[in-house]
Design a protein around this motif. Structure first.
Motif, PDB file in Angstrom:
ATOM      1  N   VAL A  43      -5.488  17.070  15.029  1.00  0.00           N
ATOM      2  CA  VAL A  43      -5.520  16.369  13.746  1.00  0.00           C
ATOM      3  C   VAL A  43      -5.008  14.959  13.957  1.00  0.00           C
ATOM      4  CG1 VAL A  43      -4.637  16.310  11.380  1.00  0.00           C
ATOM      5  CG2 VAL A  43      -5.215  18.482  12.427  1.00  0.00           C
ATOM      6  N   ASP A  44      -5.829  14.004  13.594  1.00  0.00           N
ATOM      7  CA  ASP A  44      -5.476  12.586  13.721  1.00  0.00           C
ATOM      8  C   ASP A  44      -4.968  12.261  15.131  1.00  0.00           C
ATOM      9  OD1 ASP A  44      -6.168  12.275  11.033  1.00  0.00           O
ATOM     10  OD2 ASP A  44      -4.136  12.725  10.370  1.00  0.00           O
ATOM     11  N   GLY A  45      -5.613  12.850  16.147  1.00  0.00           N
ATOM     12  CA  GLY A  45      -5.266  12.585  17.535  1.00  0.00           C
ATOM     13  C   GLY A  45      -4.136  13.422  18.099  1.00  0.00           C
ATOM     14  N   GLU A  46      -3.479  14.225  17.274  1.00  0.00           N
ATOM     15  CA  GLU A  46      -2.369  15.081  17.727  1.00  0.00           C
ATOM     16  C   GLU A  46      -2.871  16.508  17.930  1.00  0.00           C
ATOM     17  OE1 GLU A  46       1.717  17.113  15.982  1.00  0.00           O
ATOM     18  OE2 GLU A  46       0.863  15.401  14.920  1.00  0.00           O
ATOM     19  N   THR A  47      -2.758  17.015  19.166  1.00  0.00           N
ATOM     20  CA  THR A  47      -3.168  18.378  19.466  1.00  0.00           C
ATOM     21  C   THR A  47      -2.045  19.342  19.099  1.00  0.00           C
ATOM     22  OG1 THR A  47      -4.612  17.624  21.249  1.00  0.00           O
ATOM     23  CG2 THR A  47      -3.958  19.947  21.279  1.00  0.00           C
ATOM     24  N   ILE A  48      -2.399  20.376  18.349  1.00  0.00           N
ATOM     25  CA  ILE A  48      -1.436  21.397  17.936  1.00  0.00           C
ATOM     26  C   ILE A  48      -1.220  22.354  19.114  1.00  0.00           C
ATOM     27  CG2 ILE A  48      -0.979  23.253  16.282  1.00  0.00           C
ATOM     28  CD1 ILE A  48      -1.102  20.396  15.034  1.00  0.00           C
ATOM     29  N   ALA A  49       0.026  22.671  19.403  1.00  0.00           N
ATOM     30  CA  ALA A  49       0.349  23.579  20.504  1.00  0.00           C
ATOM     31  C   ALA A  49      -0.270  24.962  20.253  1.00  0.00           C
ATOM     32  CB  ALA A  49       1.862  23.703  20.651  1.00  0.00           C
ATOM     33  N   GLY A  95      -7.300  11.243   3.913  1.00  0.00           N
ATOM     34  CA  GLY A  95      -8.233  11.728   4.917  1.00  0.00           C
ATOM     35  C   GLY A  95      -7.581  11.995   6.260  1.00  0.00           C
ATOM     36  N   HIS A  96      -8.105  12.984   6.961  1.00  0.00           N
ATOM     37  CA  HIS A  96      -7.606  13.358   8.290  1.00  0.00           C
ATOM     38  C   HIS A  96      -8.788  13.723   9.180  1.00  0.00           C
ATOM     39  CE1 HIS A  96      -3.428  13.533   6.953  1.00  0.00           C
ATOM     40  NE2 HIS A  96      -3.900  14.082   5.834  1.00  0.00           N
ATOM     41  N   ASP A 117     -16.144  20.970  16.898  1.00  0.00           N
ATOM     42  CA  ASP A 117     -16.640  20.226  15.756  1.00  0.00           C
ATOM     43  C   ASP A 117     -15.526  19.285  15.315  1.00  0.00           C
ATOM     44  OD1 ASP A 117     -18.060  19.400  13.472  1.00  0.00           O
ATOM     45  OD2 ASP A 117     -17.671  21.244  12.352  1.00  0.00           O
ATOM     46  N   THR A 118     -15.889  18.068  14.943  1.00  0.00           N
ATOM     47  CA  THR A 118     -14.927  17.102  14.418  1.00  0.00           C
ATOM     48  C   THR A 118     -15.443  16.604  13.080  1.00  0.00           C
ATOM     49  OG1 THR A 118     -14.253  16.403  16.631  1.00  0.00           O
ATOM     50  CG2 THR A 118     -13.757  14.896  14.819  1.00  0.00           C
ATOM     51  N   LYS A 119     -14.558  16.621  12.097  1.00  0.00           N
ATOM     52  CA  LYS A 119     -14.934  16.138  10.773  1.00  0.00           C
ATOM     53  C   LYS A 119     -13.776  15.360  10.167  1.00  0.00           C
ATOM     54  CE  LYS A 119     -18.401  19.404   9.114  1.00  0.00           C
ATOM     55  NZ  LYS A 119     -18.789  19.999  10.335  1.00  0.00           N
TER      56      LYS A 119
END
Length: 125
Positions: A43-49, A95-96, A117-119
């Motif tokens: 999300v917004d360039g931050e990868t969730i662990a 938006g995110h 997918d990216t949205k």
């Protein structure tokens, strides 16, 4: 093939302990949960662990590690699963950019596909 349909538009929301959205399996036949090798959320360039990702289908919630040994439940074609991320405070309004990637195992494929997918999603009210 189904990658542009993975993220359900308008489904992003904050939940207790983080945020969530609805996602669809990018494979036309459905799979047992043990065949889902990984789910990655950015999300917004931050990868969730990995340990902070949760998967819910038909009222049952699993960590990704738990899914490795779930042989009695599936993610069916077209079925919307709740994909959750632990993130204190959730997401801010507006938006995110959300990227949702699924790596899965199919017995007759000689490789392990990863589909994403990216949205751009607005936080639902």
């Amino acid at each position: 093939m189904m990658d542009n349909k993975m993220i359900v538009e308008g489904s992003l929301r904050n939940v207790e302990g983080g945020f969530a959205f609805l996602g669809r399996l990018p494979y036309y036949r459905g799979l047992g949960l043990s065949m889902i090798e990984d789910i990655q959320i950015t999300v917004d360039g931050e990868t969730i662990a990995r340990e902070d990702v949760r998967f819910t289908v038909r009222g049952k919630t699993y960590t990704l590690d738990e899914m490795e040994t779930v042989y009695d439940n599936r993610w069916n074609f077209g079925e919307k699963a709740l994909i959750s991320a632990l993130k204190p405070g959730g997401l801010g309004a507006g938006g995110h950019e959300v990227t949702f990637a699924v790596r899965y195992r199919v017995s007759y494929l000689p490789f392990v596909p990863t589909t994403k997918d990216t949205k751009e999603l607005a936080l639902a009210a």
